[in-house]
Design an enzyme around this catalytic site. Structure first.
Site, PDB file in Angstrom:
ATOM      1  N   TYR A   1       0.826  -1.132   0.147  1.00 12.48           N
ATOM      2  CA  TYR A   1       0.116   0.046  -0.151  1.00 12.48           C
ATOM      3  C   TYR A   1       0.982   1.378   0.002  1.00 12.48           C
ATOM      4  O   TYR A   1       0.846   2.116   0.924  1.00 12.48           O
ATOM      5  CB  TYR A   1      -0.833   0.156   1.155  1.00 12.48           C
ATOM      6  CG  TYR A   1      -1.990  -0.978   1.403  1.00 12.48           C
ATOM      7  CD1 TYR A   1      -2.435  -1.707   0.225  1.00 12.48           C
ATOM      8  CD2 TYR A   1      -2.712  -1.213   2.556  1.00 12.48           C
ATOM      9  CE1 TYR A   1      -3.373  -2.502   0.377  1.00 12.48           C
ATOM     10  CE2 TYR A   1      -3.768  -2.090   2.683  1.00 12.48           C
ATOM     11  CZ  TYR A   1      -4.240  -2.579   1.590  1.00 12.48           C
ATOM     12  OH  TYR A   1      -5.099  -3.673   1.564  1.00 12.48           O
TER      13      TYR A   1
ATOM     14  N   LYS B   1       3.987 -14.805   3.957  1.00 12.10           N
ATOM     15  CA  LYS B   1       3.665 -15.675   2.690  1.00 12.10           C
ATOM     16  C   LYS B   1       4.975 -16.151   2.362  1.00 12.10           C
ATOM     17  O   LYS B   1       5.260 -16.182   1.120  1.00 12.10           O
ATOM     18  CB  LYS B   1       2.540 -15.111   1.521  1.00 12.10           C
ATOM     19  CG  LYS B   1       2.129 -16.215   0.677  1.00 12.10           C
ATOM     20  CD  LYS B   1       1.126 -17.337   1.273  1.00 12.10           C
ATOM     21  CE  LYS B   1       0.656 -18.220   0.249  1.00 12.10           C
ATOM     22  NZ  LYS B   1       0.084 -19.352   0.733  1.00 12.10           N
TER      23      LYS B   1
ATOM     24  N   ASP C   1      -2.626 -17.427   4.894  1.00 10.06           N
ATOM     25  CA  ASP C   1      -3.974 -18.288   4.408  1.00 10.06           C
ATOM     26  C   ASP C   1      -4.323 -19.064   5.515  1.00 10.06           C
ATOM     27  O   ASP C   1      -5.538 -18.980   6.035  1.00 10.06           O
ATOM     28  CB  ASP C   1      -3.889 -18.999   3.245  1.00 10.06           C
ATOM     29  CG  ASP C   1      -2.409 -19.594   2.759  1.00 10.06           C
ATOM     30  OD1 ASP C   1      -1.684 -19.435   3.674  1.00 10.06           O
ATOM     31  OD2 ASP C   1      -2.331 -20.419   2.045  1.00 10.06           O
TER      32      ASP C   1
ATOM     33  N   ASP D   1      -4.033  -5.401   7.130  1.00  8.36           N
ATOM     34  CA  ASP D   1      -5.487  -4.877   6.841  1.00  8.36           C
ATOM     35  C   ASP D   1      -6.510  -5.936   6.922  1.00  8.36           C
ATOM     36  O   ASP D   1      -7.772  -5.618   7.505  1.00  8.36           O
ATOM     37  CB  ASP D   1      -5.223  -4.277   5.757  1.00  8.36           C
ATOM     38  CG  ASP D   1      -6.389  -3.300   5.306  1.00  8.36           C
ATOM     39  OD1 ASP D   1      -7.004  -3.080   6.213  1.00  8.36           O
ATOM     40  OD2 ASP D   1      -6.557  -3.065   4.077  1.00  8.36           O
TER      41      ASP D   1
ATOM     42  N   ASP E   1      -9.812  -6.829   9.891  1.00  6.56           N
ATOM     43  CA  ASP E   1     -10.947  -6.875   9.968  1.00  6.56           C
ATOM     44  C   ASP E   1     -11.728  -8.120  10.015  1.00  6.56           C
ATOM     45  O   ASP E   1     -12.966  -8.311  10.793  1.00  6.56           O
ATOM     46  CB  ASP E   1     -11.662  -6.250   8.383  1.00  6.56           C
ATOM     47  CG  ASP E   1     -11.638  -4.873   8.313  1.00  6.56           C
ATOM     48  OD1 ASP E   1     -10.933  -3.956   9.362  1.00  6.56           O
ATOM     49  OD2 ASP E   1     -12.320  -4.058   7.276  1.00  6.56           O
TER      50      ASP E   1
END
Ligand code: ATP
Length: 335
Positions: free
Chosen positions: A127, A174, A207, A231, A235
């Site tokens: 980002y 990852k 994951d 992020d 959530d």
């Protein structure tokens, strides 16, 4: 966050912003006023209304107020949220985004015993404005991982664990696919871990973590991860402990910190006095811990817990019919 009181009187930048931001801020300040701490509040403007009035949703004066204060409380910004909050984070170099995932009673939480912290890197990763470009047949986004920024956030997470009596830090990445970038993140994680031998470590793929948050959320204490993964997982965490009305957050930098509820300006209920002030209040409690006012933070938190446990003074989002200020009054009664 600090462990002991740092001043006799604190300068707090207060930016209520738009919509319910104003209502939840008023309720929160009314409780802060009851605590045994000296505050000077310096009010600043930001958000849609400010933009309409001044032609700029984040005037320089507001940034100056935040810069000079010991900490900042932020309510909500509407359509201009991205411009306002992203700009404040960049200007103040707020590198750590903290999202607690903690169950409170009488909320819409899926589990009654979850309590962990997500520490998200906030300055690099996927980002970064400007690090996206169009190509002939699509677009490319760059994901930037530097040793310096990742070491800083990982060290923050371990230090947070140490200061808050947490026994384990989990790194989420990852690295099996993103071998170079997340490979580096994982390597730095274990290097930093050596400085904190008393703290247990583990690392999971993002994951798998998304699944473990649903199947065994109780096993986490502190999660540290890069920008995009943080992020998304924060959530998911918010979903676990139910409802935007009760989820706080913090943005911490080297020279300042900003505390805000995760919810936005909620134009659908703004001005009706129905908004749940608890997310804003829990953000203020994070601020109290940041400035080292741990005892008062505990007292405020305990009063919220009593009101929620009692279940008589709840806002509509939690199935009650109390107003924003009635919730604040009930909390004050328990202080
Ligand atoms: P914005 O454009 O400012 O992000 P939004 O409505 O798209 O506003 P939120 O403000 O996060 O996004 O609100 C999403 C939904 O959750 C709305 O229906 C809103 O009424 C509800 N909500 C958000 N915060 C609260 C709160 N503190 N108390 C009660 N309901 C809330």
């Amino acid at each position: 966050m600090s462990t002991s009181k740092t001043k006799d009187k604190y300068q707090i930048a207060v930016i209520p912003g738009d919509g319910i931001g104003k209502e939840v801020m008023e309720a929160t300040i009314s409780v802060l006023d009851e605590l045994d701490i000296g505050f000077d509040y310096i009010y600043g403007e930001a958000g849609d209304e400010c933009g309409e009035k001044n032609g700029n949703p984040l005037p320089k004066e507001t940034l100056d107020i935040i810069r000079k204060a010991d900490a900042c409380l932020f309510g909500a910004a509407g359509e201009t949220a991205a411009d306002v909050i992203v700009k404040i984070r960049q200007e103040m170099k707020m590198y750590a985004n903290l999202r607690p995932v903690k169950t409170y009673p009488n909320t819409n939480a899926l589990f009654d015993d979850v309590d962990f912290m997500i520490v998200r890197e906030n300055t690099e990763g996927l980002y970064i404005a400007g690090e996206e470009e169009l190509t002939e047949d699509g677009a490319i986004a760059k994901r930037i991982i530097t040793r310096k920024a990742e070491e800083r956030i990982i060290d923050y997470a371990f230090n947070y664990a140490k200061e808050n009596n947490k026994s384990k830090v989990t790194a989420v990445h990852k690295a099996n696919v993103l071998k170079k970038s997340d490979g580096l993140f994982k390597e730095v994680f274990y290097e930093v871990a050596e400085r904190y031998p008393e703290i247990e470590t583990e690392d999971f793929y993002v994951d798998a973590t998304a699944m473990y948050l649903i199947t065994q959320p109780q096993s986490f204490e502190v999660i540290v991860t890069t920008n995009l993964f943080g992020d998304i997982l924060s959530d998911e965490g918010a979903g676990l402990v139910g409802g935007l009305g009760v989820i706080p957050s913090a943005n911490i930098g080297e020279n300042g910190a900003l505390f805000e509820p995760v919810h936005g300006s909620a134009p659908d209920i703004a001005g009706e006095g129905k908004a749940n002030p608890i997310a804003m209040m829990l953000s203020a409690i994070m601020m109290l811990r940041y400035i080292g006012e741990n005892e008062e933070a505990e007292r405020f938190d305990a009063a919220i817990l009593k009101v929620l446990n009692e279940g008589k003074t709840l806002t509509r989002d939690l199935g009650g019919s109390a107003s924003t200020m009635e919730v604040a009054e009930a909390i004050k009664n328990y202080l």
